[in-house]
Write a protein that holds these residues in place. Structure first.
Motif, PDB file in Angstrom:
ATOM      1  N   SER A  75       0.855  -1.193   0.000  1.00  0.00           N
ATOM      2  CA  SER A  75       0.000   0.000   0.000  1.00  0.00           C
ATOM      3  C   SER A  75       0.886   1.235   0.000  1.00  0.00           C
ATOM      4  O   SER A  75       2.067   1.164   0.392  1.00  0.00           O
ATOM      5  CB  SER A  75      -0.932   0.004   1.214  1.00  0.00           C
ATOM      6  OG  SER A  75      -0.166   0.027   2.395  1.00  0.00           O
ATOM      7  N   ARG A  77       0.705   5.837   0.108  1.00  0.00           N
ATOM      8  CA  ARG A  77      -0.059   7.088   0.145  1.00  0.00           C
ATOM      9  C   ARG A  77       0.693   8.163  -0.621  1.00  0.00           C
ATOM     10  O   ARG A  77       1.922   8.293  -0.480  1.00  0.00           O
ATOM     11  CB  ARG A  77      -0.249   7.558   1.595  1.00  0.00           C
ATOM     12  CG  ARG A  77      -1.224   6.734   2.394  1.00  0.00           C
ATOM     13  CD  ARG A  77      -1.643   7.465   3.679  1.00  0.00           C
ATOM     14  NE  ARG A  77      -0.507   7.891   4.481  1.00  0.00           N
ATOM     15  CZ  ARG A  77       0.145   7.096   5.327  1.00  0.00           C
ATOM     16  NH1 ARG A  77      -0.234   5.834   5.468  1.00  0.00           N
ATOM     17  NH2 ARG A  77       1.159   7.552   6.030  1.00  0.00           N
ATOM     18  N   TYR A  78      -0.051   8.894  -1.420  1.00  0.00           N
ATOM     19  CA  TYR A  78       0.540   9.991  -2.184  1.00  0.00           C
ATOM     20  C   TYR A  78      -0.183  11.294  -1.853  1.00  0.00           C
ATOM     21  O   TYR A  78      -1.381  11.299  -1.567  1.00  0.00           O
ATOM     22  CB  TYR A  78       0.401   9.745  -3.690  1.00  0.00           C
ATOM     23  CG  TYR A  78       1.331   8.674  -4.233  1.00  0.00           C
ATOM     24  CD1 TYR A  78       2.568   9.024  -4.764  1.00  0.00           C
ATOM     25  CD2 TYR A  78       0.960   7.330  -4.219  1.00  0.00           C
ATOM     26  CE1 TYR A  78       3.424   8.042  -5.268  1.00  0.00           C
ATOM     27  CE2 TYR A  78       1.814   6.352  -4.713  1.00  0.00           C
ATOM     28  CZ  TYR A  78       3.044   6.717  -5.240  1.00  0.00           C
ATOM     29  OH  TYR A  78       3.894   5.762  -5.739  1.00  0.00           O
ATOM     30  N   SER A  79       0.554  12.376  -1.931  1.00  0.00           N
ATOM     31  CA  SER A  79      -0.063  13.704  -1.879  1.00  0.00           C
ATOM     32  C   SER A  79      -0.147  14.248  -3.289  1.00  0.00           C
ATOM     33  O   SER A  79       0.789  14.094  -4.080  1.00  0.00           O
ATOM     34  CB  SER A  79       0.787  14.673  -1.043  1.00  0.00           C
ATOM     35  OG  SER A  79       0.583  14.444   0.320  1.00  0.00           O
ATOM     36  N   SER A  97      -5.130  13.833  -2.063  1.00  0.00           N
ATOM     37  CA  SER A  97      -4.394  12.648  -1.621  1.00  0.00           C
ATOM     38  C   SER A  97      -4.850  11.421  -2.397  1.00  0.00           C
ATOM     39  O   SER A  97      -5.939  11.410  -2.989  1.00  0.00           O
ATOM     40  CB  SER A  97      -4.614  12.422  -0.125  1.00  0.00           C
ATOM     41  OG  SER A  97      -5.993  12.171   0.118  1.00  0.00           O
ATOM     42  N   GLU A  99      -4.686   7.037  -1.925  1.00  0.00           N
ATOM     43  CA  GLU A  99      -4.256   5.822  -1.223  1.00  0.00           C
ATOM     44  C   GLU A  99      -4.429   4.661  -2.186  1.00  0.00           C
ATOM     45  O   GLU A  99      -5.506   4.491  -2.777  1.00  0.00           O
ATOM     46  CB  GLU A  99      -5.107   5.588   0.019  1.00  0.00           C
ATOM     47  CG  GLU A  99      -4.821   6.606   1.116  1.00  0.00           C
ATOM     48  CD  GLU A  99      -5.599   6.323   2.392  1.00  0.00           C
ATOM     49  OE1 GLU A  99      -5.767   7.253   3.179  1.00  0.00           O
ATOM     50  OE2 GLU A  99      -6.039   5.167   2.568  1.00  0.00           O
ATOM     51  N   THR A 101      -3.862   0.451  -2.672  1.00  0.00           N
ATOM     52  CA  THR A 101      -3.611  -0.821  -1.999  1.00  0.00           C
ATOM     53  C   THR A 101      -3.625  -1.931  -3.041  1.00  0.00           C
ATOM     54  O   THR A 101      -4.589  -2.047  -3.807  1.00  0.00           O
ATOM     55  CB  THR A 101      -4.715  -1.120  -0.957  1.00  0.00           C
ATOM     56  OG1 THR A 101      -4.834   0.014  -0.104  1.00  0.00           O
ATOM     57  CG2 THR A 101      -4.356  -2.343  -0.119  1.00  0.00           C
ATOM     58  N   THR A 109      -8.089   2.015  -4.988  1.00  0.00           N
ATOM     59  CA  THR A 109      -7.620   3.388  -4.768  1.00  0.00           C
ATOM     60  C   THR A 109      -8.731   4.239  -4.166  1.00  0.00           C
ATOM     61  O   THR A 109      -9.911   4.005  -4.427  1.00  0.00           O
ATOM     62  CB  THR A 109      -7.185   4.065  -6.096  1.00  0.00           C
ATOM     63  OG1 THR A 109      -8.349   4.349  -6.868  1.00  0.00           O
ATOM     64  CG2 THR A 109      -6.240   3.188  -6.892  1.00  0.00           C
ATOM     65  N   GLU A 111      -9.083   8.376  -4.050  1.00  0.00           N
ATOM     66  CA  GLU A 111      -8.449   9.651  -4.400  1.00  0.00           C
ATOM     67  C   GLU A 111      -9.339  10.793  -3.959  1.00  0.00           C
ATOM     68  O   GLU A 111     -10.534  10.804  -4.244  1.00  0.00           O
ATOM     69  CB  GLU A 111      -8.218   9.725  -5.909  1.00  0.00           C
ATOM     70  CG  GLU A 111      -7.503  11.003  -6.317  1.00  0.00           C
ATOM     71  CD  GLU A 111      -7.356  11.155  -7.825  1.00  0.00           C
ATOM     72  OE1 GLU A 111      -7.057  10.145  -8.499  1.00  0.00           O
ATOM     73  OE2 GLU A 111      -7.559  12.269  -8.321  1.00  0.00           O
ATOM     74  N   TRP A 269       2.127  14.022  -8.233  1.00  0.00           N
ATOM     75  CA  TRP A 269       1.973  13.174  -7.064  1.00  0.00           C
ATOM     76  C   TRP A 269       3.316  12.936  -6.387  1.00  0.00           C
ATOM     77  O   TRP A 269       4.326  12.735  -7.060  1.00  0.00           O
ATOM     78  CB  TRP A 269       1.375  11.827  -7.465  1.00  0.00           C
ATOM     79  CG  TRP A 269       0.007  11.948  -8.067  1.00  0.00           C
ATOM     80  CD1 TRP A 269      -0.293  12.009  -9.403  1.00  0.00           C
ATOM     81  CD2 TRP A 269      -1.242  12.062  -7.365  1.00  0.00           C
ATOM     82  NE1 TRP A 269      -1.650  12.143  -9.576  1.00  0.00           N
ATOM     83  CE2 TRP A 269      -2.260  12.173  -8.344  1.00  0.00           C
ATOM     84  CE3 TRP A 269      -1.591  12.077  -6.020  1.00  0.00           C
ATOM     85  CZ2 TRP A 269      -3.604  12.297  -8.003  1.00  0.00           C
ATOM     86  CZ3 TRP A 269      -2.932  12.202  -5.692  1.00  0.00           C
ATOM     87  CH2 TRP A 269      -3.920  12.306  -6.672  1.00  0.00           C
ATOM     88  N   ARG A 274       3.841   4.752   3.467  1.00  0.00           N
ATOM     89  CA  ARG A 274       3.664   3.361   3.019  1.00  0.00           C
ATOM     90  C   ARG A 274       2.831   2.616   4.030  1.00  0.00           C
ATOM     91  O   ARG A 274       2.810   2.967   5.199  1.00  0.00           O
ATOM     92  CB  ARG A 274       5.027   2.664   2.871  1.00  0.00           C
ATOM     93  CG  ARG A 274       5.912   3.235   1.788  1.00  0.00           C
ATOM     94  CD  ARG A 274       5.323   3.130   0.397  1.00  0.00           C
ATOM     95  NE  ARG A 274       4.870   1.776   0.070  1.00  0.00           N
ATOM     96  CZ  ARG A 274       5.637   0.807  -0.454  1.00  0.00           C
ATOM     97  NH1 ARG A 274       6.894   1.067  -0.740  1.00  0.00           N
ATOM     98  NH2 ARG A 274       5.154  -0.391  -0.718  1.00  0.00           N
TER      99      ARG A 274
END
Lengths: 274, 461
Positions: A75, A77-79, A97, A99, A101, A109, A111, A269, A274
């Motif tokens: 998994s 995580r992005y900003s 953001s 996420e 997985t 996802t 978003e 992104w 993680r």
């Protein structure tokens, strides 16, 4: 020596010195911001590599995330790093953001795109994609979308791809599009990038991007680049994607196989967890 | 007896009320839904359906295939706020109070959201970019999604899907007037880097085989010091390349929304109107951006899909249309009266229906941002500059569609310009120039008031 040449030379010297001493280049860069460049905006000594240009206002705060490769089950995580208008000081801001997985053959996802006051609410999408094969081609998926606080904008689509046609159905409408290449969901690219398989052979595909189709994409390896980040420099593999309906998109992958940064244009992104 | 009479009167009133409600309901049912989709800064030929080999727009192509394309369509003013204010008020830029992006729509004129709600019992719904300064979109429409950030990459997907969600969930009996304000390809305004660097232009050398050629009428930018004056040929071609990608990016979202509508229960009773607020230089004449009257900035795509129409796939190059025609067309389809003082606007509905009607033989466009005014007829265009030091331009658009030969110093050019100046005076007699109340006028208002008054005085001499 003309003033402009002097400025350029000293800027390059400062950048070189910063690189030799492994100092953050951005410190040198900040000092040069008031000078006029040939682009009429401001002098920026590190215009190379172009892969990071849309997020140069964000990088001074970015620290690469350490973790396991983005293969198998994982998994992340992005900003979302938006590029604001030229009037903004930093010209970058986080405005959402993501996420993701992954489990075996499945990618989920969530978003979120931030809102800005009651008239401009946020927006959230959720995707679950079942994929298969060495290129993670999409088999079936669900996509859910809603403007925050507006139930009357909610809808759920279910899609399938049979190798030739992408078919999508919601409760009250349906759509279908012919594809010319393997259909891969945007975020199902992450494990492919992490595996390094694209280093030797460019990937040609059609991309499923939320519920839109972006045809005739090519993703290829460009080489290793040095990226100035908070407190130092990161050495990352750069991949570039070009094709219909996207602006050139760069994926920057660390040696462990983590996609640290993705730059497009006004939306980008950065891996934050993680 | 009295009681019985009163009772009968009440019964009569109740029945008449009932029958009136039924009639209203019937009228509402007959009114079509309207989907107005607009994009921002799209060159009029940036569409594969129109033969452009450098861009692939399957979504817009489907709209063109199922609708009537008005190929000689123009913005009232090639800048966001003035053009959009004209769409929603039906008035020319010199009338609305918003002659540039920095100005505000006058408060005393209605907008389409208010008008269709009150006069047609429509559900007026809005998503995306609005940019009619001084007019709160949330008061005129049901705003289902605003614009948290003025970037197409950020909002266009959400705009499309907010509208798709609306279609999915709409259960009311009222017809809807759904507005989808897409932002791209406007992101072409952000091609540099986030801190003033060169953006992704350095990628150009790696994809040089994919870059479109320069337009035939490309020329080095006239204004030295403008940063594009230092662009190399490769830089220009990369700009054009990315511009077309932004067009494709919004096209994919338009495809989602349009295809959802066409397969929905609303397909047979929804009119679709697609256009752009203005164009983009896209390298033509060595230009980027907008705000001037050459074709690349002034001219726009314009397509109407009427499910009952007979002109599917037609490309109408004959009828000159201007942004306010959209307002008239929407009022016509909605079966409501035209809004007050729409003296220039004409409905395109009869043309979509394949009817022969009297049509205008010239249009006037204005750009107070660029301080110029243009008159176009079937063959020629004249561009007049408010600054007397600037030389006017006259083009023969049939012989010279890329506007490469200025005829202003020829006998043909002089005759055309004289004719077009008289047309401009006709136009001024038709519109109601807006003078802001109070003693102090804004410079932008003074620009057109002074220029037009000067023209009138010259004509009297």
């Amino acid at each position: 020596m003309k003033r402009r040449e002097f400025i350029r030379t000293t800027a390059l010297a400062a950048a070189a010195l910063a690189a030799i001493l492994d100092l953050p280049l951005l410190a040198a860069e900040t000092q040069q911001e008031t000078q006029t460049s040939k682009w009429g905006i401001s002098q920026n000594p590190y215009v190379e590599p172009c892969a990071i240009e849309p997020i140069t206002g964000y990088l001074p705060t970015f620290s690469p995330v350490s973790g396991v490769p983005m293969t198998g089950a994982f998994s992340a995580r992005y900003s979302m790093v938006a590029w604001l208008t030229a009037a903004e000081k930093s010209r970058n801001a986080t405005m959402g953001s993501l996420e993701v997985t992954f489990s075996k053959g499945r990618c989920q996802t969530v978003e979120k795109r931030d809102g800005k006051g009651p008239q401009s609410p946020g927006y959230t999408t959720r995707t679950a994609v079942q994929f298969a094969g060495e290129n993670n081609t999409a088999e079936q998926w669900t996509f859910e979308s809603q403007v925050d606080g507006r139930k009357d904008t909610k809808f759920i689509e279910e899609g399938v791809w049979d190798g030739k046609t992408m078919r999508v159905r919601a409760q009250s409408f349906s759509r279908q599009y012919a594809t010319a290449n393997p259909l891969i969901h945007r975020w199902a690219l992450l494990p492919l990038l992490a595996s390094g398989s694209i280093k030797t052979t460019p990937l040609v595909f059609d991309m499923l991007d939320d519920s839109a189709l972006r045809s005739n994409q090519t993703l290829r390896y460009e080489g290793k680049i040095k990226v100035p980040v908070k407190g130092g420099t990161a050495s990352l593999d750069s991949y570039v994607q070009t094709g219909q309906g996207i602006v050139p998109t760069h994926y920057l992958v660390d040696e462990k196989g983590q996609v640290q940064l993705i730059t497009m244009g006004t939306v980008n992104w950065a891996l934050t967890g993680r | 007896v009295t009681k019985r009479v009163i009772g009968l009167m009440w019964l009569g009133l109740a029945l008449s009320g009932l029958s009136a409600a039924t009639a209203d309901e019937r009228a509402a049912m007959k009114r079509p839904n309207i989907l107005f989709m607009h994009v921002d800064q799209m060159h009029w030929e940036a569409m594969s359906a129109y033969g452009n080999p450098h861009v692939k727009t399957p979504g817009m192509d489907r709209i063109a295939a199922e609708g009537c394309s008005f190929r000689a369509s123009y913005a009232t003013m090639p800048q966001c706020v003035p053009a959009r204010t004209s769409w929603y008020t039906g008035r020319m830029s010199c009338e609305t109070g918003a002659p540039t992006n920095g100005d505000f729509c006058r408060p005393d004129i209605p907008d389409l959201g208010q008008w269709l709600t009150k006069r047609g019992d429509y559900n007026a719904v809005y998503a995306g970019k609005w940019h009619v300064n001084g007019r709160d979109v949330a008061k005129s429409f049901d705003l289902i999604y605003g614009k948290p950030l003025g970037k197409g990459e950020y909002i266009d997907g959400a705009v499309a899907r907010a509208c798709m969600g609306f279609l999915e969930n709409y259960t009311e009996h009222k017809p809807f007037f759904l507005n989808a304000g897409f932002l791209n390809p406007h992101d072409c305004c952000y091609t540099g880097g986030a801190r003033g660097g060169q953006g992704k232009f350095r990628l150009a050398k790696e994809i040089s085989d994919q870059l479109p050629p320069l337009p035939e009428n490309w020329e080095p930018p006239a204004k030295k010091g403008k940063f594009i004056s230092e662009w190399s040929e490769t830089d220009w071609r990369f700009y054009i390349y990315t511009y077309y990608r932004w067009v494709e990016m919004v096209d994919a979202e338009i495809a989602c929304l349009y295809d959802a509508l066409r397969s929905s229960r609303f397909a047979d009773n929804t009119v679709v109107i697609f256009t752009a607020d203005h164009g983009d230089g896209a390298g033509f004449h060595g230009n980027i951006s907008k705000g001037y009257m050459e074709e690349e900035a002034w001219r726009v795509p314009m397509i109407i899909v009427d499910p009952a129409g007979v002109t599917k796939g037609k490309q109408d190059v004959e009828h000159l249309s201007i942004g306010v025609d959209i307002t008239a067309t929407i009022c016509d389809y909605a079966q409501v009266p035209m809004m007050p003082k729409m003296t220039i606007a004409k409905s395109l509905k009869p043309l979509v229906e394949g009817k022969q009607i009297d049509w205008r033989d010239y249009i006037v466009g204005e750009s107070f941002h660029g301080q110029q005014v243009a008159v176009r007829d079937q063959q020629h265009k004249t561009i007049l500059y408010l600054n007397p030091k600037m030389q006017a331009k006259v083009f023969d658009l049939k012989a010279d569609p890329l506007e490469m030969k200025n005829l202003v110093d020829t006998s043909e050019g002089r005759a055309v310009m004289a004719n077009h100046k008289s047309r401009l005076l006709e136009f001024l007699d038709t519109v109601e120039l807006y003078e802001p109340p109070g003693k102090k006028k804004k410079r932008t208002h003074e620009l057109y008031l002074n220029y037009y008054n000067k023209l009138r005085e010259e004509a009297k001499r």
